[in-house]
Design a protein around this motif. Structure first.
Motif, PDB file in Angstrom:
ATOM      1  N   ASP A   6      36.144  40.723  46.055  1.00  0.00           N
ATOM      2  CA  ASP A   6      35.441  41.806  45.397  1.00  0.00           C
ATOM      3  C   ASP A   6      35.670  41.695  43.890  1.00  0.00           C
ATOM      4  OD1 ASP A   6      37.982  42.831  44.891  1.00  0.00           O
ATOM      5  OD2 ASP A   6      37.804  44.494  46.305  1.00  0.00           O
TER       6      ASP A   6
ATOM      7  N   PHE B 215      36.413  41.868  50.729  1.00  0.00           N
ATOM      8  CA  PHE B 215      35.138  42.185  50.082  1.00  0.00           C
ATOM      9  C   PHE B 215      34.100  42.742  51.042  1.00  0.00           C
ATOM     10  CE2 PHE B 215      35.268  37.715  51.223  1.00  0.00           C
ATOM     11  CZ  PHE B 215      34.076  37.534  51.914  1.00  0.00           C
TER      12      PHE B 215
ATOM     13  N   GLN C 216      35.217  47.784  38.974  1.00  0.00           N
ATOM     14  CA  GLN C 216      35.194  48.054  40.422  1.00  0.00           C
ATOM     15  C   GLN C 216      35.126  49.559  40.712  1.00  0.00           C
ATOM     16  OE1 GLN C 216      35.716  45.545  42.985  1.00  0.00           O
ATOM     17  NE2 GLN C 216      36.634  46.630  44.682  1.00  0.00           N
TER      18      GLN C 216
END
Length: 266
Positions: free
Chosen positions: A230, A237, A262
């Protein structure tokens, strides 16, 4: 379960779906396009291709469920399930612009087992099975060995969530443009991942993806020796929609650019 033989059968199914896409493109009618969300398109071709894939895959593994983009089949919490994007790169397809592809993955309780991506325009079938390596049209493939950022060929893409993603893409372009060898936009997440797997891209990132966008391609990258995570560099992910893929040698560099975003994209 013989994953190698099943992969071979899935490749045939993907190619059959791709042949349908190719035939329909010759007579494609833009008036039959639907807009699912702003700038997010679907056509009768997506739906009909998915029906073809579901029918054929059900014959290969009758006990498996389905997670599909167009919702033509169901997932009832089966241990094994197919993850299908019948046409990844729909906007490219509408414009008759390469690449676009069929993407099929087989998963078992969240684990990738098989990934197949068939790119129609160049007749390239990328595939991998767990612990079996990655291939394109019968030849073993691997990620690039580029380790210097100024030599890197970077891929980025533009999700439909333009207002939320604009600060991220502006940051990535500002950080990469002029500092890497080049930056390109693909228009298909599945193909961008395959480009990493075969060494055409050294790195790639995009957010707001669905499982069917990246499941097959992610396994192909991993089996080709690359890394997928990710935006924060975490291996889990599949639990979110932020994907970074690289040749592994440059992963920390691209993560240093994405990690701060993120939480902001959640």
């Amino acid at each position: 379960m013989d994953l190698k033989n099943i992969t071979s059968e899935v490749c045939k199914v993907a190619i059959e779906g791709g042949a349908f896409l190719k035939r329909e493109r010759l007579i494609f009618d833009k008036n039959k396009i639907e807009e699912k969300n702003s700038h997010d398109y679907v056509s009768y071709v997506d739906k009909e291709t998915e029906k073809i894939l579901v029918k054929k895959l059900a014959e290969i593994l009758p006990q498996a469920g389905f997670i599909t983009e167009e919702g033509t089949a169901d997932y009832a919490q089966e241990d094994y399930y197919w993850v299908i994007d019948p046409l990844d790169g729909t906007t490219n397809y509408i414009q008759d612009y390469a690449p676009y592809c069929v993407s099929i993955a087989l998963m078992n309780k969240g684990e990738f087992l098989i990934g197949v991506v068939y790119e129609v325009c160049r007749d390239e079938c990328f595939y991998a099975w767990k612990d079996g390596g990655a291939y394109m049209n019968g030849k073993r493939i691997s990620v690039s060995d580029t380790f210097q950022m100024n030599k890197a060929f970077a891929g980025l893409d533009l999700p439909y969530n333009d207002k939320t993603y604009k600060p991220v893409i502006n940051h990535l372009l500002d950080s990469l443009y002029g500092k890497v060898s080049s930056v390109r936009f693909c228009g298909s997440a599945a193909m961008a991942l395959c480009f990493v797997a075969i060494g055409r891209y050294d790195m790639w990132a995009e957010a707001f993806l669905k499982l069917w966008d990246f499941a097959a391609g992610a396994l192909i990258v991993q089996e080709a020796g690359g890394k997928v995570s990710d935006f924060a560099g975490n291996a889990g992910f599949c639990d979110n929609h932020y994907i970074v893929a690289s040749n592994n040698k440059l992963h920390s560099e691209i993560i240093s650019l994405t990690s701060g975003y993120q939480d902001k994209l959640s």
